[in-house]
Motif scaffolding. Structure first.
Motif, short mmCIF file in Angstrom:
data_model
loop_
_atom_site.label_atom_id
_atom_site.label_comp_id
_atom_site.label_asym_id
_atom_site.label_seq_id
_atom_site.Cartn_x
_atom_site.Cartn_y
_atom_site.Cartn_z
N UNK B 354 0.84 -1.20 0.00
CA UNK B 354 0.00 0.00 0.00
C UNK B 354 0.87 1.26 0.00
N UNK B 355 1.92 1.23 0.83
CA UNK B 355 2.82 2.38 0.90
C UNK B 355 3.48 2.60 -0.47
N UNK B 356 3.90 1.50 -1.08
CA UNK B 356 4.55 1.58 -2.39
C UNK B 356 3.61 2.20 -3.43
N UNK B 357 2.39 1.69 -3.50
CA UNK B 357 1.42 2.21 -4.48
C UNK B 357 1.08 3.67 -4.21
N UNK B 358 0.98 3.99 -2.93
CA UNK B 358 0.70 5.35 -2.48
C UNK B 358 1.73 6.32 -3.07
N UNK B 359 3.01 6.01 -2.91
CA UNK B 359 4.03 6.93 -3.38
C UNK B 359 4.20 6.86 -4.90
N UNK B 376 -0.20 7.78 -18.36
CA UNK B 376 0.62 6.85 -17.61
C UNK B 376 -0.26 6.03 -16.68
N UNK B 377 0.15 4.79 -16.51
CA UNK B 377 -0.59 3.91 -15.62
C UNK B 377 0.38 3.43 -14.56
N UNK B 378 -0.17 3.10 -13.41
CA UNK B 378 0.68 2.59 -12.34
C UNK B 378 0.80 1.09 -12.50
N UNK B 383 2.07 -5.93 -13.91
CA UNK B 383 0.61 -5.80 -13.91
C UNK B 383 0.20 -4.34 -13.75
N UNK B 384 -0.73 -3.91 -14.59
CA UNK B 384 -1.26 -2.56 -14.48
C UNK B 384 -2.24 -2.53 -13.31
N UNK B 385 -2.07 -1.56 -12.43
CA UNK B 385 -2.93 -1.48 -11.25
C UNK B 385 -4.22 -0.75 -11.62
N UNK B 386 -5.37 -1.41 -11.46
CA UNK B 386 -6.63 -0.74 -11.83
C UNK B 386 -6.93 0.43 -10.89
N UNK B 387 -7.64 1.43 -11.42
CA UNK B 387 -8.00 2.61 -10.63
C UNK B 387 -8.74 2.25 -9.36
N UNK B 388 -9.59 1.20 -9.46
CA UNK B 388 -10.38 0.88 -8.27
C UNK B 388 -9.51 0.40 -7.11
#
Lengths: 496, 496
Positions: B354-359, B376-378, B383-388
């Motif tokens: 969560x911390x990683x995705x957050x930053x 750009x996508x995260x 794997x592309x992280x979905x917006x949800x």
């Protein structure tokens, strides 16, 4: 980034502030505090620097919004340096870093001070100190309501629709119109507060300085005991009312003044702002009553009202040393520090609307877990909040935590204790003023190491400019796009 | 919610734990500490309660995932109450609330203790105390890797793909398969650690208890001085390695053990976890070197390694009193407390992913401000992280802050000071163990007011179950959907 065009605008701004540096002179003459020459020379330094930049760099008409980031950060930095000069020349502050801290604290409307005794400063310098707040507050209203929403910074695009003024196609005229409208509201409120404070017995000097600090949610007072010095229910009430107003979105004020009286209550952020305030006041009164902090209920309610609005709007005026209150009150006040004022107000902090959306989202997620097939959207008033706004709030929080952690690590690395260091960062990053422990309301920031003062000055700037503006300038990508400046002499013969 | 079915499962679980309550008996006989009858009666109480529930309520086959929330929270609560009995009957803890706190701290793998001296407890009770960790750790692996991703809790749906085991259509068999596979890894690691600790000179009792507490990232030791008691580089190294492993996603371990040796390094969360750890260790070593906290570099490095992994993985073992370290080290350790272990590990906290995705999100927003047209996508790995997923992380943070604030307000309202109260909440909400000040590593939670202990026990539970599970049960919506329980006798004659 068009470096030349940016420096040209910056030069013009320096000239403007140099003019402002002349305004304390009447006070200096009146109080005969011998600072006339100082302000004249400071103004001259500003004017010369400004004209030099304008002479060297030609204006560029095609400035993009990326250049806006550079202009904004450079302006606030330059203002802080120029504004520090009167403090330095007054001879009452030893190190320039102290003067810079005080000036940055002024322009960012933070209100943290390095002075143990405020009264040592000459009256005209105290006026300048309050004026930095007022100028900063003016800047932030336009920035937060007219410029940042267009940049889509941290969820603020939600307020794009709220911009008052005639809508035109081009950006610049619209910003100018918006600015003019909002500034007249700001000016009107300031004048009314000066008048009301003078009716309460304050002289023109004290009334003006406090009105400047209130409307900008700054917090610099002309007395060490802050507003507590006057010990007057009337004065406190006037200041409470105007702190409250300064924490409200200024475009709402404009609407109400234009005749739409229901605009306040129709605004969901406003209602939440009132709700939080009342909740905090009731809690403080009950706890302080339980612990017999005050002898009578009147004093209890009055200090609770004052401290809650002072902290929530990030003004930072004081009428009580909340360091002496029970722990739970301190935790409550520190929590309020994070919230801050409404978006589009002069208040700092995370902003009421972000906090509101944040918790709305959590509630929606819970509902979704109970009813997985429910399709629900988050609304602000009647407007559906787009997902991208929610996501940019996520980004804002991440940046916020990154700044907070990094600054706290740096400040404590310089030897400051955990509670003082972390609350000093909270107080500056949210543009409030006092923190807890050694930077509590009865203390000041003067004893901190010089490097810590620089870190905290940076926090004030970052917090004031909604983090993104400063953070963007720290990315290599931004600088990779910087163009060589266009010097005036290069234009010779090109017919421009 | 199908109340009857939920209570039936809960009853079966009580019987299972009642069986576990028999396992300290051999130790009681060996050490002759006179607790045999106690454990027998505790086991009997559990068995009777369990069978009563099973007898009263029929199983329901169509339990939905909503019922899962109730089962999970009820189980952990029931376990904590049943598990508190041996502490209570040992006579070494006066109030039942203390026993409940200790037991909840065990099952949630927190490791906060109310004991000033751990050694006062009979050996068999100390074993039970360590066993609660191990049982809790077992529960949390399955919960976090097999159940929560399916519920889409706070971004954990990202790990749905990571579930090991044969994929089948129906939910239950898949969870059972996953559980079996992950538990064998957990068991294997525990056995290896016991063996390695015994090679280092620990007796079977100490080795087992410490292995239980390590793999579950719990932190209960059999000695007041925690792991520092052994004062052995070998023992500390073994424990460091297994704390590190316990903080890693257990499905990664499974893959590596199945032959895919590169699985660790290919996993981005793992790399970030290693990165944070090394960064923190280097920083601690440098600061402590600068401040001459340790006489020689060896001790410095060794304590830094131990404390960083103990805090980051939320184990909470101690070999040093970091209360005595410079402020910046304390701030760093408190920051690590929030991060916690990897998702799917036994560690608590916000979780590395969560911390990683957050930053990552904050960085993407900055890039987007500089290059507004960039799409750009995260990504996590490939794997592309979905917006949800990003949005549910936003919801998680909001809930997290709400829990943190509310609990800190409650604890300080009960008279606990700001630093002790806030870090006690951090230490329990993240399932770590020690906090700062009066709940620092050389202190304990015994002196807190009884109500504060209950609030902190609730924090442990909420933190352990990723907040959502507990928060859902606090919504009126959830209870509005509760069905009347189906009693066994109602089924008589219906042919079921």
């Amino acid at each position: 980034m068009r470096t030349g065009g940016v420096l040209n605008i910056f030069g013009k701004l320096l000239i403007l502030i140099a003019l402002c540096l002349l305004s304390p002179i009447p006070f200096s003459i009146y109080f005969n505090d011998g600072m006339v020459m100082t302000f004249l020379s400071c103004s001259l330094i500003g004017t010369i620097s400004g004209f030099t930049l304008v002479a060297l760099f030609a204006p560029e008409s095609d400035l993009g919004y990326r250049d806006g980031f550079a202009v904004v950060v450079l302006s606030w930095l330059g203002l802080a340096i120029l504004g520090a000069l009167p403090f330095y020349f007054s001879g009452e502050m030893n190190a320039f870093v102290d003067c810079f801290f005080e000036s940055m604290s002024g322009f960012t409307t933070t209100g943290s001070t390095i002075l143990t005794t405020v009264e040592v400063l000459p009256k005209s310098v105290l006026f300048w100190r309050a004026l930095t707040h007022w100028i900063g507050g003016m800047g932030i209203i336009v920035l937060s309501l007219a410029i940042m929403p267009l940049l889509g910074i941290g969820g603020m695009q939600l307020f794009q629709a709220e911009m008052p003024g005639p809508t035109k196609d081009r950006l610049a005229p619209r910003i100018q119109d918006t600015a003019r409208i909002l500034w007249s509201v700001y000016l009107l409120f300031t004048l009314v507060e000066i008048l009301l404070l003078m009716i309460g017995g304050l002289d023109f000097f004290d009334a003006t300085c406090h009105a400047f600090a209130t409307l900008a949610t700054g917090g610099f007072s002309t007395h060490t005991a802050s507003v507590g010095y006057f010990n007057s229910v009337y004065i406190e009430t006037v200041i409470i009312v105007f702190m409250f107003l300064a924490g409200v979105n200024f475009s709402l004020h404009y609407r109400v003044l234009s005749g739409k009286l229901s605009a306040y209550w129709q605004n969901e952020e406003f209602r939440f702002y009132v709700g939080i305030s009342l909740f905090a006041i009731v809690l403080l009164v009950l706890v302080n009553m339980y612990h017999h902090v005050y002898d009578n209920l009147g004093d209890n309610i009055r200090t609770a009202f004052f401290q809650v609005f002072s902290i929530l709007t990030t003004t930072g005026f004081g009428t009580a040393d909340f360091e002496q209150w029970p722990p739970v009150c301190k935790v409550l006040l520190v929590s309020l520090m994070f919230v801050g004022g409404c978006a589009g107000s002069t208040g700092g902090g995370i902003k009421v609307v972000r906090v509101l959306l944040f918790f709305k989202y959590a509630r929606m997620q819970l509902t979704h877990l109970v009813h997985p097939r429910s399709v629900s959207a988050i609304k602000m008033g009647k407007i559906k909040v787009p997902q991208e706004v929610m996501l940019s709030i996520l980004g804002f929080f991440a940046l916020y935590i990154a700044f907070f952690l990094l600054a706290t690590l740096l400040v404590t690395a310089l030897g400051v204790d955990v509670l003082t260091g972390s609350t000093a960062v909270i107080a500056t990053l949210n543009n409030i003023g006092p923190g807890l422990n050694l930077v509590g309301p009865a203390q000041n920031f003067g004893h901190l190491p010089p490097l810590a003062k620089l870190v905290l000055s940076f926090c004030m700037l970052a917090g004031r400019l909604e983090l993104y503006t400063v953070a963007v300038l720290l990315t290599p990508d931004f600088w990779a796009m910087a163009r060589k400046p266009v010097w005036r002499w290069q234009l010779q013969g090109t017919g421009k």
